[in-house]
Scaffold this active site. Structure first.
Site, PDB file in Angstrom:
ATOM      1  N   GLY A  15       5.697 -86.496  12.234  1.00 33.50           N
ATOM      2  CA  GLY A  15       5.881 -88.124  12.002  1.00 33.50           C
ATOM      3  C   GLY A  15       6.826 -88.025  10.727  1.00 33.50           C
ATOM      4  O   GLY A  15       7.341 -87.036  10.195  1.00 33.50           O
ATOM      5  N   HIS A  56      18.764 -84.227   1.337  1.00 33.62           N
ATOM      6  CA  HIS A  56      18.880 -83.218   2.435  1.00 33.62           C
ATOM      7  C   HIS A  56      20.015 -82.282   2.134  1.00 33.62           C
ATOM      8  O   HIS A  56      19.725 -81.059   2.178  1.00 33.62           O
ATOM      9  CB  HIS A  56      18.988 -83.985   3.833  1.00 33.62           C
ATOM     10  CG  HIS A  56      17.955 -84.458   4.398  1.00 33.62           C
ATOM     11  ND1 HIS A  56      17.433 -83.839   5.644  1.00 33.62           N
ATOM     12  CD2 HIS A  56      16.941 -85.309   4.201  1.00 33.62           C
ATOM     13  CE1 HIS A  56      16.402 -84.248   5.899  1.00 33.62           C
ATOM     14  NE2 HIS A  56      15.835 -85.327   4.981  1.00 33.62           N
ATOM     15  N   GLU A  68      28.657 -83.590  11.205  1.00 34.38           N
ATOM     16  CA  GLU A  68      28.007 -84.966  11.331  1.00 34.38           C
ATOM     17  C   GLU A  68      28.513 -85.472  12.758  1.00 34.38           C
ATOM     18  O   GLU A  68      29.668 -85.749  12.899  1.00 34.38           O
ATOM     19  CB  GLU A  68      28.380 -86.187  10.437  1.00 34.38           C
ATOM     20  CG  GLU A  68      27.608 -85.756   8.947  1.00 34.38           C
ATOM     21  CD  GLU A  68      27.623 -86.814   8.115  1.00 34.38           C
ATOM     22  OE1 GLU A  68      28.154 -88.012   8.362  1.00 34.38           O
ATOM     23  OE2 GLU A  68      27.367 -86.572   7.003  1.00 34.38           O
TER      24      GLU A  68
END
Length: 190
Positions: A15, A56, A68
């Site tokens: 989650g 991160h 990315e």
């Protein structure tokens, strides 16, 4: 958490804010050269998103490379780069694919966007199954939460659920992260 090497194709589900990204990074922590594939992109003017991205980046080893991109199929097919791959995350990848296909709109969904999204998901699952690279991917487990109030939210949840199942089916290892704790769901070849 004791870290053990990931199996060739490892999927971590959990989650929101469950610790899945941190646990995925820990699986590859002993590897000096990892290709970290960030699928979230940037969101101009969103300071909270920028802070999440910075957190991160700050916790990853300096030797890891970051790309990315949402072109995951080509990353998985690249046999010229021996580095393990960490993909964070499939839910953000699907968001980008649905944006690209106009799949949030009910009419567009019925008029071909659904088929386009399905093709992209099938291509990603096939690339995942075929890759010879060591790869760890993170995805949100969306089947345990509140039923979204909108049709677009439900189609995202349903599509991500099907994508997660396809990737899990082709994975050697599937881990579920709950409150930072890792549960093994599937482990083949151990």
């Amino acid at each position: 958490m004791a870290t053990h090497p990931p199996l060739p194709r490892t999927l971590l589900l959990g989650g929101a804010r469950s610790g899945k990204s941190t646990r995925a990074e820990q699986l590859l922590a002993d590897r000096p050269d990892v290709l970290y594939v960030a699928t979230g992109g940037t969101r101009d003017g969103d300071a909270e998103w920028a802070q999440r991205i910075a957190l991160h980046r700050d916790r990853r080893p300096a030797s890891w490379r970051t790309v990315e991109t949402c072109e995951l199929e080509s990353v998985l097919a690249d046999t010229g780069d021996p580095a393990p791959v960490l993909i964070d995350c499939l839910a953000l990848w699907l968001t980008a694919v649905m944006d690209e296909c106009g799949a949030w709109d009910d009419e567009a969904w019925a008029d071909g966007a659904e088929a386009a999204v399905q093709r992209r998901c099938q291509a990603l699952a096939a690339a995942w199954a075929a890759t010879s690279r060591t790869v760890v991917a993170v995805s949100n487990e969306v089947g345990m939460g509140v039923v979204p109030a909108t049709a677009a939210g439900r189609r995202f949840r349903d599509t991500l659920g099907r994508l997660n199942m396809a990737v899990a089916d082709a994975s050697d290892q599937v881990l579920l992260v709950v409150a930072g704790q890792v549960l093994t769901i599937k482990s083949v070849g151990v």
